[in-house]
Design a protein around this motif. Structure first.
Motif, PDB file in Angstrom:
ATOM      1  N   LEU A  61       0.840  -1.187   0.000  1.00 25.94           N
ATOM      2  CA  LEU A  61       0.000   0.000   0.000  1.00 25.94           C
ATOM      3  C   LEU A  61       0.879   1.241   0.000  1.00 25.94           C
ATOM      4  O   LEU A  61       1.841   1.333   0.755  1.00 25.94           O
ATOM      5  N   SER A  62       0.545   2.194  -0.861  1.00 24.24           N
ATOM      6  CA  SER A  62       1.275   3.457  -0.919  1.00 24.24           C
ATOM      7  C   SER A  62       0.265   4.596  -0.925  1.00 24.24           C
ATOM      8  O   SER A  62      -0.811   4.479  -1.519  1.00 24.24           O
ATOM      9  N   LYS A 149     -10.576  -1.293   9.105  1.00 23.15           N
ATOM     10  CA  LYS A 149     -11.157  -1.920  10.287  1.00 23.15           C
ATOM     11  C   LYS A 149     -10.056  -2.282  11.284  1.00 23.15           C
ATOM     12  O   LYS A 149      -8.990  -2.749  10.886  1.00 23.15           O
ATOM     13  N   PRO A 150     -10.321  -2.090  12.576  1.00 21.59           N
ATOM     14  CA  PRO A 150      -9.291  -2.365  13.586  1.00 21.59           C
ATOM     15  C   PRO A 150      -9.088  -3.858  13.809  1.00 21.59           C
ATOM     16  O   PRO A 150     -10.016  -4.664  13.645  1.00 21.59           O
ATOM     17  N   HIS A 151      -7.864  -4.240  14.175  1.00 23.43           N
ATOM     18  CA  HIS A 151      -7.602  -5.620  14.586  1.00 23.43           C
ATOM     19  C   HIS A 151      -8.343  -5.900  15.884  1.00 23.43           C
ATOM     20  O   HIS A 151      -8.549  -4.989  16.701  1.00 23.43           O
ATOM     21  N   ALA A 152      -8.719  -7.127  16.071  1.00 24.64           N
ATOM     22  CA  ALA A 152      -9.452  -7.499  17.284  1.00 24.64           C
ATOM     23  C   ALA A 152      -8.649  -7.239  18.549  1.00 24.64           C
ATOM     24  O   ALA A 152      -9.210  -6.901  19.593  1.00 24.64           O
ATOM     25  N   ASP A 153      -7.312  -7.376  18.463  1.00 27.29           N
ATOM     26  CA  ASP A 153      -6.477  -7.182  19.640  1.00 27.29           C
ATOM     27  C   ASP A 153      -5.985  -5.743  19.788  1.00 27.29           C
ATOM     28  O   ASP A 153      -5.185  -5.439  20.685  1.00 27.29           O
ATOM     29  N   SER A 160      -8.378  -2.454   3.415  1.00 28.58           N
ATOM     30  CA  SER A 160      -8.790  -3.338   2.325  1.00 28.58           C
ATOM     31  C   SER A 160      -9.442  -2.559   1.191  1.00 28.58           C
ATOM     32  O   SER A 160     -10.170  -1.589   1.424  1.00 28.58           O
ATOM     33  N   LEU A 161      -9.179  -3.000  -0.026  1.00 27.47           N
ATOM     34  CA  LEU A 161      -9.810  -2.429  -1.216  1.00 27.47           C
ATOM     35  C   LEU A 161     -10.391  -3.564  -2.048  1.00 27.47           C
ATOM     36  O   LEU A 161      -9.690  -4.531  -2.370  1.00 27.47           O
ATOM     37  N   THR A 175      -5.814  -6.672   0.741  1.00 26.43           N
ATOM     38  CA  THR A 175      -5.863  -6.412   2.177  1.00 26.43           C
ATOM     39  C   THR A 175      -4.446  -6.243   2.692  1.00 26.43           C
ATOM     40  O   THR A 175      -3.600  -7.117   2.510  1.00 26.43           O
ATOM     41  N   VAL A 176      -4.207  -5.094   3.321  1.00 28.04           N
ATOM     42  CA  VAL A 176      -2.889  -4.793   3.883  1.00 28.04           C
ATOM     43  C   VAL A 176      -3.039  -4.564   5.379  1.00 28.04           C
ATOM     44  O   VAL A 176      -3.646  -3.576   5.793  1.00 28.04           O
TER      45      VAL A 176
END
Length: 229
Positions: A61-62, A149-153, A160-161, A175-176
């Motif tokens: 991703l850039s 979207k945040p990570h669960a932890d 994501s695109l 997804t990055v």
């Protein structure tokens, strides 16, 4: 521009027809050697913005600013020809530290969308929907969806695109995963670039010996920058 072209050409491998493979280390180096400059000789226009890139196993991703363009009326006032944006570019991985530049996809965030990204908190998520061809006869045939979207932890975010192209009958998804530190840098870069993509630096830093230009009330649509490769 010639130096950038030689740099890109010297760090790419072409595998099969239509495949442009670039090494992650070369792309990472390009992050610090390439940028967007408005050009010109005046101090107001002598600005360079280097892209910020994140390289992960399945995609890269850039993000970099695309500055607005203006045209001048006979009175000396300026008109906005093209709004600025923050351009996100996604590249799929096709091997270890290898990315397919020909299959990149772009997503242009408007100033308001940049504001939404900047205000995203540790547990917040945001989502944007674009139709790059909304003003053409192909309206509705291509849909782009960017989600953060945040990570669960709480350790970071998934950026994501997804691109659904009904014309080509294809669906692509990138997804990055980014860490909290990487996302903080991304938001800080957006905060810094925001007044520039809005063109406000032209208002606050007039050319020597001139009055600050007055922008017209023209409100053009965003161009098809997401198609620009």
């Amino acid at each position: 521009m010639m130096k950038l072209s030689r740099f890109l050409n010297s760090n790419r491998n072409v595998v099969g027809k239509g495949t442009d493979v670039r090494d992650g280390s070369a792309l990472h180096a390009l992050t610090f050697q390439a940028g967007i400059s408005t050009g010109g000789k005046s101090s107001i226009q002598d600005r360079v913005f280097a892209p910020y890139s994140v390289f992960k196993g399945k995609a890269a991703l850039s993000i970099e600013p695309v500055l607005p363009t203006f045209s001048k009326f006979g009175s000396g006032n300026l008109r906005v020809d093209r709004r600025g944006s923050m351009m996100l570019t996604f590249l799929p991985a096709i091997g270890e530290r290898k990315y397919d530049y020909e299959k990149r996809q772009k997503f242009a965030l408007s100033a308001t969308e940049v504001g939404s990204l900047i205000s995203t908190g540790p547990k917040d998520s945001c989502e944007f929907f674009h139709d790059p061809s909304m003003l053409s006869s192909n309206a509705g045939q291509v849909r782009k969806n960017l989600s953060i979207k945040p990570h669960a932890d709480g350790s970071g975010y998934f950026v994501s695109l997804s691109v659904v192209n009904n014309i080509l009958k294809t669906t692509e998804r990138f997804t990055v995963p980014v860490t909290t530190a990487e996302f903080t840098v991304l938001k800080t870069a957006c905060s810094f670039a925001l007044p520039h993509i809005m063109g406000w630096d032209r208002l606050t830093t007039p050319l020597p010996g001139t009055l600050a230009p007055k922008l017209s009330k023209v409100d053009p649509q965003m161009p098809d920058l997401e198609w620009d490769k």
